[in-house]
Write a protein that holds these residues in place. Structure first.
Motif, PDB file in Angstrom:
ATOM      1  N   GLN A 138      -0.709  87.694  61.536  1.00 37.21           N
ATOM      2  CA  GLN A 138       0.253  87.779  60.441  1.00 37.21           C
ATOM      3  C   GLN A 138       1.439  86.851  60.716  1.00 37.21           C
ATOM      4  OE1 GLN A 138       0.074  89.647  57.399  1.00 37.21           O
ATOM      5  NE2 GLN A 138      -2.034  89.480  58.139  1.00 37.21           N
ATOM      6  N   PRO A 139       1.971  86.207  59.683  1.00 39.52           N
ATOM      7  CA  PRO A 139       3.122  85.310  59.869  1.00 39.52           C
ATOM      8  C   PRO A 139       4.347  86.057  60.390  1.00 39.52           C
ATOM      9  CG  PRO A 139       2.087  84.966  57.741  1.00 39.52           C
ATOM     10  CD  PRO A 139       1.496  86.221  58.297  1.00 39.52           C
ATOM     11  N   LYS A 140       5.233  85.305  60.987  1.00 41.67           N
ATOM     12  CA  LYS A 140       6.476  85.861  61.508  1.00 41.67           C
ATOM     13  C   LYS A 140       7.625  85.747  60.498  1.00 41.67           C
ATOM     14  CE  LYS A 140       5.144  84.759  66.265  1.00 41.67           C
ATOM     15  NZ  LYS A 140       5.448  83.956  67.477  1.00 41.67           N
ATOM     16  N   TYR A 141       7.405  84.990  59.453  1.00 44.09           N
ATOM     17  CA  TYR A 141       8.455  84.798  58.453  1.00 44.09           C
ATOM     18  C   TYR A 141       8.733  86.098  57.703  1.00 44.09           C
ATOM     19  CZ  TYR A 141      11.223  82.850  54.694  1.00 44.09           C
ATOM     20  OH  TYR A 141      12.253  82.592  53.827  1.00 44.09           O
ATOM     21  N   LEU A 145       4.538  76.658  59.550  1.00 42.15           N
ATOM     22  CA  LEU A 145       5.840  77.124  60.031  1.00 42.15           C
ATOM     23  C   LEU A 145       6.084  78.607  59.783  1.00 42.15           C
ATOM     24  CD1 LEU A 145       8.157  74.144  59.033  1.00 42.15           C
ATOM     25  CD2 LEU A 145       7.018  74.585  61.215  1.00 42.15           C
ATOM     26  N   ALA A 146       5.323  79.221  58.888  1.00 45.53           N
ATOM     27  CA  ALA A 146       5.506  80.658  58.647  1.00 45.53           C
ATOM     28  C   ALA A 146       5.172  81.484  59.873  1.00 45.53           C
ATOM     29  CB  ALA A 146       4.640  81.102  57.468  1.00 45.53           C
ATOM     30  N   TRP A 147       4.446  80.876  60.816  1.00 43.36           N
ATOM     31  CA  TRP A 147       4.061  81.602  62.035  1.00 43.36           C
ATOM     32  C   TRP A 147       5.006  81.301  63.205  1.00 43.36           C
ATOM     33  CZ3 TRP A 147       0.641  80.079  58.351  1.00 43.36           C
ATOM     34  CH2 TRP A 147      -0.275  81.025  57.897  1.00 43.36           C
ATOM     35  N   SER A 148       6.082  80.589  62.954  1.00 44.94           N
ATOM     36  CA  SER A 148       7.033  80.245  64.019  1.00 44.94           C
ATOM     37  C   SER A 148       8.250  81.161  63.983  1.00 44.94           C
ATOM     38  CB  SER A 148       7.498  78.794  63.880  1.00 44.94           C
ATOM     39  OG  SER A 148       6.444  77.894  64.139  1.00 44.94           O
ATOM     40  N   SER A 149       8.759  81.472  65.151  1.00 43.30           N
ATOM     41  CA  SER A 149       9.961  82.304  65.253  1.00 43.30           C
ATOM     42  C   SER A 149      11.172  81.506  65.713  1.00 43.30           C
ATOM     43  CB  SER A 149       9.722  83.463  66.230  1.00 43.30           C
ATOM     44  OG  SER A 149       9.358  82.964  67.510  1.00 43.30           O
ATOM     45  N   GLY A 192      14.490  75.040  70.307  1.00 45.79           N
ATOM     46  CA  GLY A 192      14.650  76.392  69.783  1.00 45.79           C
ATOM     47  C   GLY A 192      16.059  76.706  69.354  1.00 45.79           C
ATOM     48  N   GLY A 193      16.822  75.678  69.042  1.00 47.99           N
ATOM     49  CA  GLY A 193      18.215  75.882  68.658  1.00 47.99           C
ATOM     50  C   GLY A 193      18.399  76.597  67.333  1.00 47.99           C
ATOM     51  N   VAL A 194      17.335  76.731  66.547  1.00 47.39           N
ATOM     52  CA  VAL A 194      17.376  77.447  65.274  1.00 47.39           C
ATOM     53  C   VAL A 194      16.358  78.575  65.336  1.00 47.39           C
ATOM     54  CG1 VAL A 194      17.014  77.281  62.781  1.00 47.39           C
ATOM     55  CG2 VAL A 194      18.065  75.372  64.016  1.00 47.39           C
ATOM     56  N   ASN A 195      16.767  79.783  64.956  1.00 46.90           N
ATOM     57  CA  ASN A 195      15.873  80.938  65.116  1.00 46.90           C
ATOM     58  C   ASN A 195      15.336  81.504  63.805  1.00 46.90           C
ATOM     59  OD1 ASN A 195      18.060  82.268  64.065  1.00 46.90           O
ATOM     60  ND2 ASN A 195      18.522  83.454  65.895  1.00 46.90           N
ATOM     61  N   HIS A 196      15.569  80.799  62.690  1.00 46.65           N
ATOM     62  CA  HIS A 196      15.020  81.287  61.424  1.00 46.65           C
ATOM     63  C   HIS A 196      14.810  80.107  60.491  1.00 46.65           C
ATOM     64  CE1 HIS A 196      14.256  83.637  57.829  1.00 46.65           C
ATOM     65  NE2 HIS A 196      14.279  84.737  58.549  1.00 46.65           N
ATOM     66  N   LEU A 197      13.664  80.085  59.814  1.00 46.76           N
ATOM     67  CA  LEU A 197      13.326  78.973  58.934  1.00 46.76           C
ATOM     68  C   LEU A 197      14.331  78.802  57.801  1.00 46.76           C
ATOM     69  CD1 LEU A 197      11.282  76.747  58.346  1.00 46.76           C
ATOM     70  CD2 LEU A 197       9.950  78.405  57.025  1.00 46.76           C
TER      71      LEU A 197
END
Length: 326
Positions: free
Chosen positions: A24-27, A95-99, A105-110
């Protein structure tokens, strides 16, 4: 087979789908429902240079569809007024599967990721307040915002969430590899041997089916003399994160060159040679790489043959993701 997510308005048939067998995606869809109107707005914004300070650079300037939404023309990103960044623009795939986002990793939300290139003086050199003003003066955009959000009001949040929806829909899941896994096609003998080598040496970081573990690893890369980029350590201030960078997806890797965070390698064989020359006594090298085999020249060629099965031409040439011509 695809499994639909309940992440869209009930009357909207524009659906985000999770490929069968994928996690399942993380978004967080609950805070930003996927709709066709938002997607179209996000696509328009993605390709529009008005987002930059001098209206010369768009998101697509560094993320080209035919190259997996990566940047192959330069080793590192180029911005307004000929300014040059410090890192290669990563591929925008699944990218929906990225956290976490960016090489460090300087950004933590799409939903806030676009702020980084938008406000970087070496990239788009703009600020969100000015973008809101510019778009608010456009009848085309106010109409699109009304279609997407129910009112003509242009806000920074709406801009960022529309861009997120466009990025969310950039799902690549129809490569030869996928068809083999589904039993629709078969690997050649060379590709099958490459897959075997991949599973033994690479899959621990480039985990199937996304071909990334969404983590940060030190892969033996050295700091370049010019930028002196130490990766994740810049964010955490922890020396143990020295030279750790986000593990990129290998999907469409054939087209997303140059490789590594600074684009130092133009060819996949150069990447193979890098991993063959690792200093396994290094205190900061990822433990996952210390058991990696030394590959023969034939093994490297076979591994590259497998990696090319991750090319998804349907994704690379999908007109829905292309510049909006209407």
């Amino acid at each position: 087979m695809l499994i639909s997510l309940v992440a869209f308005t009930p009357k909207d048939d524009f659906v985000f789908e999770v490929p069968n067998g994928w996690p399942q995606p993380k978004y967080t869809f609950k805070t930003n429902a996927v709709t066709e109107a938002k997607f179209k707005l996000g696509r328009q914004l993605f390709y529009d240079p008005v987002l930059s300070a001098d209206s010369t650079i768009s998101c697509a300037s560094c993320h080209l569809q035919a190259t997996g939404f990566a940047h192959t023309d330069h080793t590192v990103s180029h911005g307004i007024q000929g300014r040059i960044g410090t890192r290669n623009a990563p591929a925008l795939i699944n990218l929906a599967w990225s956290s976490s986002f960016m090489w460090d990793g300087g950004v933590n939300h799409l939903d806030v990721q676009a702020l980084a290139p938008l406000t970087s003086p070496d990239e788009m050199g703009e600020n969100l307040k000015n973008v809101v003003k510019k778009l608010g003066k456009s009848s085309k955009y106010t109409t699109m915002f009304k279609e997407a959000y129910g009112s003509e009001l242009v806000t920074g949040e709406r801009i960022l969430k529309a861009l997120s929806v466009f990025n969310i829909m950039l799902v690549s899941s129809n490569s030869k590899y996928d068809k083999v896994i589904q039993g629709k096609e078969h690997f050649t003998e060379q590709e099958a041997n490459g897959y075997k080598i991949f599973k033994h040496n690479c899959a621990v970081c480039h985990t199937e089916p996304l071909f990334t573990n969404d983590a940060f690893e030190n892969n033996g890369i050295t700091a370049d003399e010019y930028h002196k980029d130490y990766g994740r350590m810049k964010i955490t201030r922890n020396v143990r994160d020295s030279l750790k960078f986000k593990v990129p997806t290998l999907r469409n890797i054939e087209f997303t060159y140059p490789y590594m965070h600074d684009g130092r390698y133009k060819k996949l064989m150069a990447v193979m040679n890098h991993y063959s020359g690792l200093d396994k006594n290094s205190a900061i090298l990822s433990e996952k790489l210390k058991s990696m085999q030394i590959l023969s020249d034939k093994d490297k060629v076979d591994l590259i043959a497998f990696l090319k099965t991750l090319t998804d031409k349907e994704f690379l040439y999908n007109s829905q993701f292309s510049f909006p011509k209407e």
